[in-house]
Design an enzyme around this catalytic site. Structure first.
Site, PDB file in Angstrom:
ATOM      1  N   SER A 127      21.881   3.617  37.526  1.00 52.84           N
ATOM      2  CA  SER A 127      23.163   3.907  37.916  1.00 52.84           C
ATOM      3  C   SER A 127      23.197   5.414  37.962  1.00 52.84           C
ATOM      4  O   SER A 127      22.988   6.161  36.844  1.00 52.84           O
ATOM      5  CB  SER A 127      24.463   3.252  37.284  1.00 52.84           C
ATOM      6  OG  SER A 127      25.478   3.707  37.738  1.00 52.84           O
ATOM      7  N   TYR A 152      29.805   0.434  30.632  1.00 54.27           N
ATOM      8  CA  TYR A 152      28.898   0.355  31.289  1.00 54.27           C
ATOM      9  C   TYR A 152      27.920   1.344  31.499  1.00 54.27           C
ATOM     10  O   TYR A 152      26.629   0.932  31.552  1.00 54.27           O
ATOM     11  CB  TYR A 152      29.597  -0.059  32.477  1.00 54.27           C
ATOM     12  CG  TYR A 152      28.710  -0.041  33.703  1.00 54.27           C
ATOM     13  CD1 TYR A 152      27.649  -1.298  34.016  1.00 54.27           C
ATOM     14  CD2 TYR A 152      28.379   1.082  34.668  1.00 54.27           C
ATOM     15  CE1 TYR A 152      26.803  -1.116  35.033  1.00 54.27           C
ATOM     16  CE2 TYR A 152      27.721   0.997  35.760  1.00 54.27           C
ATOM     17  CZ  TYR A 152      26.827  -0.096  35.889  1.00 54.27           C
ATOM     18  OH  TYR A 152      25.931  -0.071  37.199  1.00 54.27           O
ATOM     19  N   LYS A 156      23.593   1.981  30.774  1.00 58.95           N
ATOM     20  CA  LYS A 156      22.392   2.215  31.712  1.00 58.95           C
ATOM     21  C   LYS A 156      21.740   3.150  30.879  1.00 58.95           C
ATOM     22  O   LYS A 156      20.345   3.506  31.029  1.00 58.95           O
ATOM     23  CB  LYS A 156      23.095   2.448  32.760  1.00 58.95           C
ATOM     24  CG  LYS A 156      23.771   1.453  33.799  1.00 58.95           C
ATOM     25  CD  LYS A 156      22.695   0.485  34.162  1.00 58.95           C
ATOM     26  CE  LYS A 156      23.173  -0.676  34.900  1.00 58.95           C
ATOM     27  NZ  LYS A 156      22.075  -1.718  35.318  1.00 58.95           N
TER      28      LYS A 156
END
Length: 343
Positions: A127, A152, A156
């Site tokens: 991402s 989140y 990643k």
């Protein structure tokens, strides 16, 4: 015999569209998903589009023994595309441990099993959140990684580091890290699309559900950012364009064209659009007025980010082809199809 690919999170939004593109490129797909944020009926949509129903196993990737059983049942898997992850920025701030367990344990299990079963390639669904709020725009692959603004985003970053370290330690496989910007839209057939369970965490499903009267009002999180209209800016990419990049990445690894054991590509259009611009464009292309209101900023959101996709264009031979207008229209057609199916 067709090349066999394992797609984790295969009934999810990006996973299902990638499965379609893989099958249309003559790959054989083994799809696994725990169905925590997707619907088994997605397989019907995939089969309707391609004429082929992918092999499917309902498996939680944090369960290593269940995952091992999949490799044993389907020998000869040559590459994995890993979409199995929790993915909502806002939710990750509220439920960090869920995100760390799901996203990290899944990755570790897959990487540990790959050498055991001779898997040659790994495509990781990363991402643009790994860049944090960049100092310079647009973002290319050499842009510095900044401290994550959400759990989140941190998962990643950590996953990318784990993959890089594993490959550096002479793991017998190659990896491609695909850093997505903001995937939106649906397959042009309107047979598959974004199907969030419960209240949507992403902008476009909330837009289409508001347009369809399912949601009373769309919330725009902040109009006081340092952008032309005060709302956040993102690079919105058609999910089908995104899916095609995964097919290109798999082909590159398995044909021996990779220039390094780990390669990184930004997947975006190269154009930034604000939330308010997206709303305005949606209203223009559909003719539907949206009821929306400005609310306070949401924790974890980045002010503005968009891609420089030059490397993916040149090296992968991939390019985002769809306009934002046709992308938004595809999302609306999908929402309308859902409405018909639910009647």
């Amino acid at each position: 015999m067709a090349t066999r690919i394992l797609v984790t999170g295969g009934t999810g939004y990006i996973g299902s569209h990638t499965t379609v593109e893989l099958q249309q490129a003559d790959y054989e797909v083994v799809s696994i998903d725990n169905l925590s944020n997707s619907n088994i009926g997605v397989l019907d949509g995939i089969e309707s589009i391609t004429g082929i129903r992918p092999f499917f196993e309902q498996v939680d990737c944090t369960d290593k023994q269940a995952l091992r059983a999949v490799f044993e049942k389907y020998p000869g898997i040559r590459a994995i595309i890993n979409f199995a992850a929790s993915k909502a920025v806002g939710e990750s701030v509220q439920k960090p441990l869920l995100y760390y367990r799901n996203n990290l344990v899944t990755l570790l299990n897959l990487l540990e099993l790959m050498p055991e079963f001779g898997v040659e390639g790994f495509v990781f669904s990363s991402s643009c959140t790994v860049y944090g709020q960049p100092d310079h725009l647009p973002v290319n692959e050499d842009t510095p990684i900044k401290p994550a603004t959400s759990p989140y985003g941190n998962t990643k970053q950590i996953c990318e580091e784990i993959i890089t370290d594993a490959v550096h330690a002479q793991a017998p496989y190659k990896a491609v890290l695909l850093r997505y910007f903001n995937p939106i839209g649906a397959h042009p057939s309107a047979k598959i699309g974004e199907l969030p369970l419960g209240v949507p965490q992403n902008l476009i499903p909330f837009v289409t559900q508001t347009a369809a009267g399912i949601r009373e009002c769309l919330s725009v999180f902040g109009d006081d950012y340092n952008t032309p209209d005060g709302s956040c800016i993102r690079d919105y990419i058609h999910v089908v364009d995104l899916a095609k990049a995964h097919v290109a990445a798999v082909g590159r690894m398995l044909s021996g064209k990779s220039q390094a054991p780990v390669e990184v590509f930004n997947l975006g259009t190269g154009r930034g659009l604000s939330v308010l611009e997206v709303i305005d464009t949606f209203q223009k292309v559909t003719g539907v007025r949206l009821n929306y209101k400005i609310v306070g900023r949401r924790e974890g959101d980045i002010e503005q980010v968009w891609a420089d996709p030059t490397r993916a264009n040149r090296v992968l031979g991939w390019k985002a082809e769809s306009s934002v207008e046709e992308t938004l229209l595809s999302a609306w057609h999908w929402q309308q199809q859902l409405g018909k199916n639910n009647k």
